[in-house]
Design a protein around this motif. Structure first.
Motif, mmCIF file in Angstrom:
data_model
loop_
_atom_site.group_PDB
_atom_site.id
_atom_site.type_symbol
_atom_site.label_atom_id
_atom_site.label_comp_id
_atom_site.label_asym_id
_atom_site.label_seq_id
_atom_site.Cartn_x
_atom_site.Cartn_y
_atom_site.Cartn_z
ATOM 1 N N VAL A 140 2.177 4.896 -2.919
ATOM 2 C CA VAL A 140 3.593 4.594 -2.710
ATOM 3 C C VAL A 140 4.336 4.519 -4.038
ATOM 4 O O VAL A 140 5.429 5.083 -4.177
ATOM 5 C CB VAL A 140 3.757 3.273 -1.917
ATOM 6 N N GLU A 141 3.770 3.836 -5.040
ATOM 7 C CA GLU A 141 4.444 3.665 -6.328
ATOM 8 C C GLU A 141 4.727 5.010 -6.987
ATOM 9 O O GLU A 141 5.823 5.243 -7.502
ATOM 10 C CB GLU A 141 3.620 2.776 -7.277
ATOM 11 N N GLU A 142 3.741 5.917 -6.969
ATOM 12 C CA GLU A 142 3.940 7.225 -7.585
ATOM 13 C C GLU A 142 4.995 8.031 -6.814
ATOM 14 O O GLU A 142 5.835 8.699 -7.409
ATOM 15 C CB GLU A 142 2.624 8.006 -7.646
ATOM 16 N N ASN A 143 4.957 7.952 -5.498
ATOM 17 C CA ASN A 143 5.959 8.656 -4.691
ATOM 18 C C ASN A 143 7.362 8.129 -4.961
ATOM 19 O O ASN A 143 8.317 8.904 -5.050
ATOM 20 C CB ASN A 143 5.637 8.543 -3.202
ATOM 21 N N LEU A 144 7.506 6.823 -5.088
ATOM 22 C CA LEU A 144 8.821 6.244 -5.397
ATOM 23 C C LEU A 144 9.305 6.691 -6.780
ATOM 24 O O LEU A 144 10.483 7.001 -6.961
ATOM 25 C CB LEU A 144 8.773 4.719 -5.309
ATOM 26 N N ARG A 145 8.385 6.738 -7.755
ATOM 27 C CA ARG A 145 8.746 7.195 -9.102
ATOM 28 C C ARG A 145 9.208 8.656 -9.061
ATOM 29 O O ARG A 145 10.245 9.011 -9.621
ATOM 30 C CB ARG A 145 7.557 7.040 -10.053
ATOM 31 N N LEU A 146 8.456 9.505 -8.355
ATOM 32 C CA LEU A 146 8.813 10.926 -8.261
ATOM 33 C C LEU A 146 10.137 11.123 -7.514
ATOM 34 O O LEU A 146 10.955 11.965 -7.895
ATOM 35 C CB LEU A 146 7.699 11.707 -7.571
#
Length: 181
Positions: free
Chosen positions: A18-24
């Motif tokens: 989730v964190e990486e998807n939110l960053r992207l």
């Protein structure tokens, strides 16, 4: 499952956190990524016979000025993502679409899948064959232009082949239904 997934069904990025998807997604919003290089997808059903259920695209990058917000945004929601949400939130009773959307609005398609997932109101969906009537504007986009630019006197202008325009011309609901069947 005994049957392997079809080639190309599973994205190599499907299991990102989730964190990486939110960053992207934030980077997409800021314009860091090139058009077509990144998209936000929803985890759907890779085993579905309906290929539009294979991780539906929700947002894409498009560096093109929007008619209303100009160049304020460079990410836009897809039709498959927004169509059902807008219909539900605006309490549309019957969502009418041409046959190319038939699988998307099927009971096991993305239209109802997203509404079920979010526990939202579900309109009735009807698909129909595209109808062209000589010397008449049938496109919603073109009709909207006529209305918003003031070329006609609203959606109920009797010159338009909208339901309200037909009603103002004197056509009864029964007559319209007979034409459609």
């Amino acid at each position: 499952y005994d049957t392997p997934l079809p080639a190309g069904a599973e994205s190599p990025y499907r299991d990102r956190g989730v964190e990486e998807n939110l960053r992207l997604f934030d980077e997409m919003r800021k314009g860091v990524w090139d058009e077509g290089s990144c998209a936000l997808r929803m985890k759907c059903d890779l085993r579905s016979d309906i290929t539009s259920m294979w991780d539906l695209a929700a947002y894409r990058i498009k560096f093109e000025a929007h008619p209303h917000s100009k160049d304020e945004y460079c990410i836009y929601p897809t039709y498959d993502y927004t169509h059902c949400l807008v219909d539900s939130l605006e309490n549309v009773t019957h969502s009418l679409c041409t046959l190319e959307f038939e699988t998307r609005q099927a009971p096991n398609g993305p239209y109802y899948w997203l509404l079920d997932s979010l526990d939202l109101y579900k309109p009735i969906t009807w698909e129909f064959a595209r109808c062209n009537i000589t010397y008449n504007v049938m496109s919603k986009r073109k009709l909207n232009t006529l209305v918003t630019r003031g070329y006609v006197n609203g959606w109920d202008d009797p010159r338009l082949l909208t339901l309200e325009g037909l009603r103002r011309r004197g056509y009864t609901p029964a007559a319209v239904n007979r034409f459609c069947y």
